[in-house]
Design a protein around this motif. Structure first.
Motif, short mmCIF file in Angstrom:
data_model
loop_
_atom_site.label_atom_id
_atom_site.label_comp_id
_atom_site.label_asym_id
_atom_site.label_seq_id
_atom_site.Cartn_x
_atom_site.Cartn_y
_atom_site.Cartn_z
N THR A 303 0.81 -1.22 0.00
CA THR A 303 0.00 0.00 0.00
C THR A 303 0.84 1.27 0.00
N HIS A 333 -8.25 1.19 2.52
CA HIS A 333 -7.32 2.00 1.73
C HIS A 333 -7.63 3.48 1.91
N ASP A 397 -6.21 -2.71 -6.65
CA ASP A 397 -5.82 -3.75 -5.70
C ASP A 397 -6.65 -4.95 -6.08
MG MG Z 1 -2.95 -4.81 0.96
#
Ligand code: MG
Ligand code: ADP
Length: 691
Positions: A303, A333, A397
């Protein structure tokens, strides 16, 4: 000579509307398709075995004279025919027979039979063997070939397959199947001509090993698999080239935001993170769209790498979209990005399927006028009415949930004539050979190092009859100030049922565990409720978090060091690995308890053993591939992407490096063969290339 790719199967004698429909069900439309429909295994019927030497379970051809033929009326009426060849005798048993068939099996007949030897009440038997009368000579002569057994569909018998392939082979001639691999390539690699390989595989001479052929390891099979993998590789390469030819913003940020974020982080990047970040920044500096896959085990810190790349885009004056497959992961996120970006003055927007009305419109307006630079969300970002002013970078992602097409959809949201750069992060690693095939349209970066100080999670597998002991253990841990997850699993996909099960568990644990603060999180909570629970857990105001598998990805609470997974036998390896990755993030030793409900099936047992033995995501991925096969691992079985007619990614993985070199070479030296190869093997499915 007609190209058999253009000859419909209906041209073959014996293919009427019914069979045509059956063949179509198997994706067979042309004679070429039929020729690529290869046997799954082979039988050696070329040798006649003395009856006296037969063994139970053996499939064999025997010849003998009928000594006795009688109908028995037992529990089931059956026709018993005794034959002998001088070395011994055996009984043929038929449950279905006509009077004529019975008459044809009279004493004195000479028969050749093929079947599997079983033990009967009075010695060995063949049940419903295939029979030939030795009087009608021609059919009798063995043609010296192994007998092919075809994968089939309802209503298509093996004899029909043999008949149809025989007719197709007769049409094959010299040029019926066009040779698409350049001669010099075939010569160098020692590959036989395509027609020879196909002919051999349908009618192998008896001196070929039936075993090798049945294991699909024969050079002729490998040659076809190679060609098919090559075609697949080419289509993804072409897609990539097509994409790369387009323009993208060359982004050269001045670094002030990245420096500010780095300074605020409580850690330094690992060597692997830095290396991958450098690769990303180099990509972004080019005027052509980057397409890069970042792989890294759970917890390897993908991330923050994505965040730094995003800041480079913002510094350069572009917008960034970060998309995640589930609402909860997207929220995580979002929370992470807000936490990092707010202090350095970069605003982060939010868009999901639940964003509605005026708030949604406000976000859309600000994306369209360019005043909002960073947006995090779910699939909702794909929607048609989402327009950007200067979209420069898309971060996905992925967690294997987006297909090639979805991956490409966001790319069409770039500024006029430009395609945004794209970065794909996978939550679970994929074995390298598989990645090179499935993601051949992407460049690959691997974060192959975990942040320092991570300790392997010690994992135990426990029968749920000992659940009470486990509850005790959780109580003890919580009283010592540690935090724990209790994960409820349910086979039903329904959010409602999962939520209910988790609620029941939370209540039961609440009664059993006095003085322990319990939180509950599941997919039915409103985003704000979920967030509140997660924040409380993160802040240490909750000791035990009861959750459904919604916490599978992304959730990050370093102080949590114990995880119990109920009915762990229901989950797949990558899911278990993801879940377990939620612990082992802090300094203390972490534990994972996999509770299972007996009896445990073979595959489940294997999975749990893998979890106990290793914490290495790449190793787990390798084992997962062995257990489940590529289609399941990549999540493409349903979509049909990555489905092969002949190749098998697991069995043929060793071909992949060669396939890659070959793809490069063909594009460079024999570009004329590229399109025909893709058309032959991917055909109507050539959507990769048509995007
Ligand atoms: Mg991750
Ligand atoms: P994943 O690769 O599974 O997405 P995350 O990005 O969620 O992993 O990172 C896992 C945790 O590790 C987070 O708490 C993150 O802040 C932390 N982290 C990331 N990089 C480092 C590093 N270099 N050193 C220490 N901790 C790190």
């Amino acid at each position: 000579m007609r190209n058999l790719a253009d000859v419909p199967v209906t041209d073959l004698k014996g293919v009427g509307p019914k069979n045509a429909e059956r063949l179509a069900r198997l994706g067979i439309g042309s004679v070429q398709d039929l020729l690529f429909h290869l046997p799954v295994r082979y039988q050696d019927r070329t040798r006649v075995v003395p009856i006296g030497s037969l063994r139970v379970g053996q499939q064999a051809v025997v010849e003998g004279e009928v000594e006795l033929s009688e109908v028995r009326f037992g529990r089931r009426r059956s026709l018993l025919v005794r034959i002998a060849d001088g070395s011994g005798g055996i009984t043929l048993r038929f449950f279905h027979f006509s009077a004529a068939q019975k008459a044809n099996l009279a004493r004195g007949c000479q028969l050749r039979c093929f079947g599997e030897v079983r033990r009967g009440p009075n010695g060995y038997e063949l049940i419903h063997p295939e029979i030939q009368y030795m009087a009608d000579d021609a059919a009798l002569q063995s043609d010296g070939r192994l007998t092919p057994i075809y994968p089939t569909t309802e209503g298509m018998h093996q004899l029909t397959w043999r008949d149809l392939t025989e007719r197709s082979l007769a049409l094959l001639g010299d040029g019926g199947l066009e040779e698409l691999l350049p001669r010099e390539v075939r010569r160098e690699l020692g590959l036989s001509p395509l027609s020879d390989a196909v002919r051999l595989l349908h009618r192998p001479p008896a001196d070929q090993s039936a075993r090798l052929l049945s294991e699909q390891g024969h050079p002729a099979q490998r040659r076809l698999a190679l060609e098919e993998l090559l075609a697949h590789q080419l289509s993804l390469r072409m897609l990539r080239r097509q994409q790369r030819r387009r323009g993208a913003p060359a982004m050269h940020g001045d670094g002030h935001l990245r420096r500010a974020l780095s300074a605020s982080l409580p850690f330094a990047l690992t060597g692997a993170q830095q290396r991958v970040l450098d690769e990303l920044l180099a990509d972004l500096a080019r005027p052509h769209p980057a397409l890069r896959l970042v792989q890294g085990d759970v917890g390897s810190g993908k991330t923050v790498v994505a965040a730094l790349a995003a800041l480079n885009a913002v510094e350069a004056g572009y917008q960034v979209a970060l998309m995640a497959p589930t609402e909860l992961l997207a929220e995580q996120h979002h929370a992470n990005f807000v936490g990092w970006f707010d202090p350095i003055g970069v605003e982060v927007g939010w868009l999901s399927g639940r964003s509605k009305g005026r708030r949604r419109q406000a976000i859309l307006d600000r994306l369209a006028d360019g005043s909002l630079h960073v947006i995090v969300g779910t699939h909702a970002l794909f929607q048609d009415d989402v327009a950007f002013d200067r979209l420069g970078l898309v971060v996905v992602d992925e967690q294997h949930r987006f297909g090639v097409h979805q991956r490409l959809a966001l790319r069409e949201k770039g500024a006029a004539g430009q395609v945004p750069h794209q970065l794909v992060m996978t939550a679970t690693p994929i074995p390298r050979t598989l990645a090179m095939t499935a993601y051949a349209d992407l460049d690959l970066s691997v974060i192959d190092e975990l942040p320092p100080g991570r300790k392997p999670v010690s994992t135990v597998v426990i029968n749920d009859q000992r659940r009470d002991q486990v509850v005790e253990r959780v109580a003890l841990a919580c009283r010592e100030g540690r935090q724990a997850y209790w994960v409820c699993t349910l086979i039903e996909e329904s959010d409602a049922l999962q939520a209910e099960a988790a609620e029941v568990t939370a209540n039961a644990l609440g009664e059993a565990l006095d003085g322990i603060r319990i939180g509950l999180v599941h997919g039915r909570l409103k985003p704000r409720e979920k967030e509140a629970v997660m924040l409380a857990f993160k802040a240490g105001d909750i000791d035990l978090l009861v959750a459904t598998t919604v916490i599978e990805v992304g959730v990050d609470v370093p102080n949590a060091s114990l995880m119990v997974i109920e009915n762990a036998e229901r989950l797949g390896l990558s899911q278990l690995h993801q879940l377990r990755g939620r612990v082992g993030r802090g300094a203390q030793q972490s534990h994972c308890v996999l509770l299972y409900h007996p009896p445990l099936g073979g595959v489940a047992q294997e999975r749990l053993a893998v979890m106990r033995e290793t914490g290495d995501g790449f190793e787990i991925a390798r084992r997962d591939l062995e257990i489940r096969g590529p289609g399941e691992v990549l999540g493409t079985r349903q979509t049909g992407e990555m489905q092969f007619r002949i190749a098998d990614l697991l069995r043929d993985q060793d071909l992949v490096p060669q396939v890659q070199q070959l793809a490069d070479r063909l594009i460079r030296e024999h570009p004329e063969s590229v399109t025909p190869l893709m058309r032959r093997w991917i055909g109507e499915r050539a959507r990769y290339a048509s995007v």
